[in-house]
Design a protein around this motif. Sequence first.
Motif, PDB file in Angstrom:
ATOM      1  N   MET A  67      93.146  88.627  33.543  1.00  0.00           N
ATOM      2  CA  MET A  67      92.724  88.363  34.907  1.00  0.00           C
ATOM      3  C   MET A  67      92.533  89.677  35.631  1.00  0.00           C
ATOM      4  O   MET A  67      93.417  90.512  35.638  1.00  0.00           O
ATOM      5  CB  MET A  67      93.774  87.517  35.610  1.00  0.00           C
ATOM      6  N   GLU A  68      91.393  89.816  36.212  1.00  0.00           N
ATOM      7  CA  GLU A  68      91.060  91.099  36.818  1.00  0.00           C
ATOM      8  C   GLU A  68      92.003  91.430  37.964  1.00  0.00           C
ATOM      9  O   GLU A  68      92.319  92.586  38.205  1.00  0.00           O
ATOM     10  CB  GLU A  68      89.624  91.022  37.332  1.00  0.00           C
ATOM     11  N   GLU A  69      92.491  90.417  38.663  1.00  0.00           N
ATOM     12  CA  GLU A  69      93.259  90.643  39.877  1.00  0.00           C
ATOM     13  C   GLU A  69      94.556  91.394  39.600  1.00  0.00           C
ATOM     14  O   GLU A  69      94.999  92.202  40.391  1.00  0.00           O
ATOM     15  CB  GLU A  69      93.612  89.293  40.518  1.00  0.00           C
ATOM     16  N   GLU A  70      95.203  91.106  38.461  1.00  0.00           N
ATOM     17  CA  GLU A  70      96.499  91.703  38.206  1.00  0.00           C
ATOM     18  C   GLU A  70      96.412  93.185  37.908  1.00  0.00           C
ATOM     19  O   GLU A  70      97.417  93.867  37.855  1.00  0.00           O
ATOM     20  CB  GLU A  70      97.167  91.006  37.008  1.00  0.00           C
ATOM     21  N   GLY A 129      87.475  88.110  42.676  1.00  0.00           N
ATOM     22  CA  GLY A 129      88.874  88.277  42.279  1.00  0.00           C
ATOM     23  C   GLY A 129      89.257  89.738  42.244  1.00  0.00           C
ATOM     24  O   GLY A 129      90.345  90.130  42.671  1.00  0.00           O
ATOM     25  N   ARG A 130      88.338  90.542  41.735  1.00  0.00           N
ATOM     26  CA  ARG A 130      88.597  91.977  41.667  1.00  0.00           C
ATOM     27  C   ARG A 130      88.733  92.588  43.068  1.00  0.00           C
ATOM     28  O   ARG A 130      89.641  93.376  43.333  1.00  0.00           O
ATOM     29  CB  ARG A 130      87.441  92.653  40.927  1.00  0.00           C
ATOM     30  N   LEU A 131      87.831  92.216  43.956  1.00  0.00           N
ATOM     31  CA  LEU A 131      87.839  92.787  45.294  1.00  0.00           C
ATOM     32  C   LEU A 131      89.039  92.321  46.122  1.00  0.00           C
ATOM     33  O   LEU A 131      89.421  92.989  47.082  1.00  0.00           O
ATOM     34  CB  LEU A 131      86.540  92.422  46.020  1.00  0.00           C
ATOM     35  N   ASN A 132      89.623  91.185  45.749  1.00  0.00           N
ATOM     36  CA  ASN A 132      90.783  90.661  46.473  1.00  0.00           C
ATOM     37  C   ASN A 132      92.065  90.787  45.652  1.00  0.00           C
ATOM     38  O   ASN A 132      93.038  90.062  45.872  1.00  0.00           O
ATOM     39  CB  ASN A 132      90.543  89.194  46.849  1.00  0.00           C
ATOM     40  N   ALA A 133      92.057  91.714  44.707  1.00  0.00           N
ATOM     41  CA  ALA A 133      93.202  91.893  43.820  1.00  0.00           C
ATOM     42  C   ALA A 133      94.461  92.288  44.578  1.00  0.00           C
ATOM     43  O   ALA A 133      95.564  91.961  44.166  1.00  0.00           O
ATOM     44  CB  ALA A 133      92.874  92.946  42.765  1.00  0.00           C
ATOM     45  N   LYS A 134      94.297  93.003  45.676  1.00  0.00           N
ATOM     46  CA  LYS A 134      95.465  93.444  46.451  1.00  0.00           C
ATOM     47  C   LYS A 134      96.312  92.244  46.880  1.00  0.00           C
ATOM     48  O   LYS A 134      97.547  92.301  46.847  1.00  0.00           O
ATOM     49  CB  LYS A 134      94.977  94.231  47.666  1.00  0.00           C
ATOM     50  N   GLN A 135      95.662  91.149  47.274  1.00  0.00           N
ATOM     51  CA  GLN A 135      96.393  89.953  47.681  1.00  0.00           C
ATOM     52  C   GLN A 135      96.831  89.115  46.481  1.00  0.00           C
ATOM     53  O   GLN A 135      97.950  88.607  46.444  1.00  0.00           O
ATOM     54  CB  GLN A 135      95.535  89.094  48.618  1.00  0.00           C
ATOM     55  N   LEU A 136      95.952  88.970  45.508  1.00  0.00           N
ATOM     56  CA  LEU A 136      96.265  88.113  44.369  1.00  0.00           C
ATOM     57  C   LEU A 136      97.389  88.689  43.505  1.00  0.00           C
ATOM     58  O   LEU A 136      98.161  87.941  42.909  1.00  0.00           O
ATOM     59  CB  LEU A 136      95.009  87.918  43.511  1.00  0.00           C
ATOM     60  N   ASN A 137      97.490  89.992  43.442  1.00  0.00           N
ATOM     61  CA  ASN A 137      98.509  90.630  42.602  1.00  0.00           C
ATOM     62  C   ASN A 137      99.926  90.220  42.972  1.00  0.00           C
ATOM     63  O   ASN A 137     100.799  90.158  42.108  1.00  0.00           O
ATOM     64  CB  ASN A 137      98.395  92.157  42.713  1.00  0.00           C
ATOM     65  N   THR A 138     100.159  90.011  44.237  1.00  0.00           N
ATOM     66  CA  THR A 138     101.514  89.714  44.699  1.00  0.00           C
ATOM     67  C   THR A 138     101.737  88.223  44.952  1.00  0.00           C
ATOM     68  O   THR A 138     102.749  87.849  45.551  1.00  0.00           O
ATOM     69  CB  THR A 138     101.796  90.496  45.993  1.00  0.00           C
ATOM     70  N   HIS A 139     100.825  87.390  44.487  1.00  0.00           N
ATOM     71  CA  HIS A 139     100.974  85.949  44.699  1.00  0.00           C
ATOM     72  C   HIS A 139     102.202  85.441  43.925  1.00  0.00           C
ATOM     73  O   HIS A 139     102.382  85.750  42.747  1.00  0.00           O
ATOM     74  CB  HIS A 139      99.723  85.214  44.218  1.00  0.00           C
ATOM     75  N   MET A 142      85.512 100.264  45.958  1.00  0.00           N
ATOM     76  CA  MET A 142      86.039  98.922  46.194  1.00  0.00           C
ATOM     77  C   MET A 142      86.380  98.221  44.889  1.00  0.00           C
ATOM     78  O   MET A 142      87.428  97.585  44.758  1.00  0.00           O
ATOM     79  CB  MET A 142      85.013  98.097  46.986  1.00  0.00           C
ATOM     80  N   PHE A 143      85.499  98.343  43.902  1.00  0.00           N
ATOM     81  CA  PHE A 143      85.701  97.638  42.647  1.00  0.00           C
ATOM     82  C   PHE A 143      86.796  98.296  41.810  1.00  0.00           C
ATOM     83  O   PHE A 143      87.523  97.607  41.093  1.00  0.00           O
ATOM     84  CB  PHE A 143      84.380  97.595  41.860  1.00  0.00           C
ATOM     85  N   LYS A 144      86.911  99.615  41.880  1.00  0.00           N
ATOM     86  CA  LYS A 144      87.957 100.298  41.114  1.00  0.00           C
ATOM     87  C   LYS A 144      89.349 100.001  41.661  1.00  0.00           C
ATOM     88  O   LYS A 144      90.282  99.720  40.914  1.00  0.00           O
ATOM     89  CB  LYS A 144      87.724 101.811  41.133  1.00  0.00           C
ATOM     90  N   ILE A 145      89.490 100.073  42.968  1.00  0.00           N
ATOM     91  CA  ILE A 145      90.807  99.928  43.581  1.00  0.00           C
ATOM     92  C   ILE A 145      91.172  98.463  43.791  1.00  0.00           C
ATOM     93  O   ILE A 145      92.331  98.080  43.687  1.00  0.00           O
ATOM     94  CB  ILE A 145      90.860 100.702  44.910  1.00  0.00           C
ATOM     95  N   GLY A 146      90.168  97.640  44.081  1.00  0.00           N
ATOM     96  CA  GLY A 146      90.417  96.229  44.326  1.00  0.00           C
ATOM     97  C   GLY A 146      90.526  95.917  45.805  1.00  0.00           C
ATOM     98  O   GLY A 146      91.502  95.323  46.264  1.00  0.00           O
ATOM     99  N   LEU A 147      89.511  96.327  46.574  1.00  0.00           N
ATOM    100  CA  LEU A 147      89.482  96.113  48.018  1.00  0.00           C
ATOM    101  C   LEU A 147      88.125  95.572  48.429  1.00  0.00           C
ATOM    102  O   LEU A 147      87.111  95.900  47.815  1.00  0.00           O
ATOM    103  CB  LEU A 147      89.754  97.422  48.765  1.00  0.00           C
ATOM    104  N   VAL A 148      88.092  94.787  49.491  1.00  0.00           N
ATOM    105  CA  VAL A 148      86.853  94.139  49.882  1.00  0.00           C
ATOM    106  C   VAL A 148      86.068  94.928  50.911  1.00  0.00           C
ATOM    107  O   VAL A 148      84.912  94.614  51.187  1.00  0.00           O
ATOM    108  CB  VAL A 148      87.147  92.716  50.407  1.00  0.00           C
ATOM    109  N   ASP A 149      86.662  95.989  51.481  1.00  0.00           N
ATOM    110  CA  ASP A 149      85.981  96.753  52.520  1.00  0.00           C
ATOM    111  C   ASP A 149      86.431  98.209  52.463  1.00  0.00           C
ATOM    112  O   ASP A 149      87.588  98.527  52.750  1.00  0.00           O
ATOM    113  CB  ASP A 149      86.287  96.154  53.902  1.00  0.00           C
ATOM    114  N   ALA A 150      85.515  99.095  52.115  1.00  0.00           N
ATOM    115  CA  ALA A 150      85.844 100.521  51.992  1.00  0.00           C
ATOM    116  C   ALA A 150      85.985 101.196  53.350  1.00  0.00           C
ATOM    117  O   ALA A 150      86.548 102.295  53.436  1.00  0.00           O
ATOM    118  CB  ALA A 150      84.770 101.240  51.175  1.00  0.00           C
ATOM    119  N   ASP A 151      85.489 100.560  54.417  1.00  0.00           N
ATOM    120  CA  ASP A 151      85.553 101.163  55.754  1.00  0.00           C
ATOM    121  C   ASP A 151      86.735 100.674  56.576  1.00  0.00           C
ATOM    122  O   ASP A 151      86.951 101.124  57.696  1.00  0.00           O
ATOM    123  CB  ASP A 151      84.256 100.872  56.523  1.00  0.00           C
TER     124      ASP A 151
END
Length: 582
Positions: A1-4, A244-254, A310-319
């Motif tokens: 799973m990409e999110e983890e 899933g990748r872009l929202n990994a920050k939230q999914l990782n700690t689910h 964004m895709f490397k770190i797992g974030l939906v907004d670089a700004d």
Amino acid sequence: MEEELAASAGGSSLPLLAGLGLVIALIFLAIRFVQTSPKVSKLVETKTKNGSTSDKQIDNKVQLNPQADATYLVNCLRPTSTPLEILYAIATTPDTVAVTSKHLDMAEDLREKKRASLAEKSKEASHKSTADLVDDDGWAEDDEDDPAAAAAKKAQEEKDKEAKRLAKATGKDKTDLSKVKLEGVDEGVLGQEWVVANLTKMGAWPPPSMNDTIVKDKKFSVDGNIVGPLDHPGVRRALIMTMGRLNAKQLNTHPELMAAGPKGLIDPTYFQATMEYRQRVGQVLEGTLRMACTLRSYRLACSILDAIIMFKIGLVDADSEEHKAWFHDLMTKQYGPAGTPKLIIEQKFLGVPTPEPEKKDAAESDAEKKEAEKNKIAQQIMQTKQVTTTDEKMALEMTITRQHAESFTKQKIAQCQKQGIPPQVALQSYREAWFILVRARKINLDGSHIPSWDGVLGDPRFPANNHMDSLKKKDDPLYKMLDSDTVASFKKEFATSSSNCENRIVIGWPFVISNVAQKTGNIKIHLPPPIEAGRYEFSVTIKSQEFLGVGEEFKLVVDVAEGVEKKKEEEVEEDSENKKDK
């Protein structure tokens, strides 16, 4: 799973989120099991034409068409494309869809085989239960004491053992299916649909703003029907992986993921596919960045660089200031206050290229030191030389100091020692990528913009305000891929003098740090000089491809004088002959 895996996605420089070590390790082991087990891999790779389970193998290879893929992708791009639009375009390219569709077929085949295996085991258990009921008084079999019967029984046991060994060797042993946990078959297993359910709760599914993109109007063929992006299983899967990748920050700690990891309740068919997808998207983004530089679009290049982050770190907004603060805090905790990634730009120079210094050994004699000092003085004198319109090239030179080099090195060595890994291995595999974008405009002595300048640098045949026609004249391969709408959008980008200077890249230049301990280095980029005398302002933007919110920007002004037109080679020869005659 990409999110983890978001924390490790940024490469070796990004630490894992706290508390996820065990989950990540179990995910990795599950993936390695699928990759290395001949039994499971054979099951993944087999399927009949009609979809029923059998021992026939299906082709697990995908026929890719890079040319068609690139053509699709570049015609989804616009100067105004956002990072999300770029990632949606990559998720829907023909090759991406072909790969994700194949993975779905293979995963479904594995599910069919596991269901059949479970049904067979249930049937065997039922027969055994019936036999136990019949034999409940323990009556002896007639042939229990018969030597011939005992020998036949032993022979059958040996035959069964040999059959199992053969099945294991040929990948037909279905007993290993019990070890593979699959979403939709085994209770409590997390996979693609779990990700979709949580993305929906977070407001990240369906993909946000996709209805405002070119991708929404794309059509795809599935089972003889023409459908939209979200109705095609392969496209849907790629978009799920992207979000899933872009929202990994939230999914990782689910909590559900944290609980499922240690129990091994994860679907390896999804995990393995997302790892491959992440690698593919990274490669395609690099290619897309080259497209933007060929098209000379500053805005598009910046959006692509943001998409990479964004895709490397797992974030939906670089700004997002919130995300920047989170990343800064993460770096500080891992590497200390001095370990926050930052480039310090010193000794900036734009003008006539200075000679390259000779490389010397570390130990220098007094004579060599004196010679080096003389060369340094000569270089400083060269930097005072006037740039002219007839110079073949000029150079942007700078010295870069990596503020974080020492802290990163110490941390990497400590990690290696803790894990029993030779430090050289980790240090040699380090990669830190940055990208330099340069733009130019002609200015008055007071710094105001001169709108009449057409942006020509180096070659008068190719005015910058008509870049798309210049590509056409050059018979550029990328231009041949563009449809009329794409050409029109990029022509508009450079239609006016102000938009041309603001949005047009003079040059895009990558540089990569492969030695984590390297603290300083010199960069020299050759640029074509202006063909008109006057004052010019060059804007330099440096963006990271690894770290969030650590870019640098500065401007350099250069005065260009009218040069003396150099004689052509044949004219020089003619002058020599005339002198001889005299």
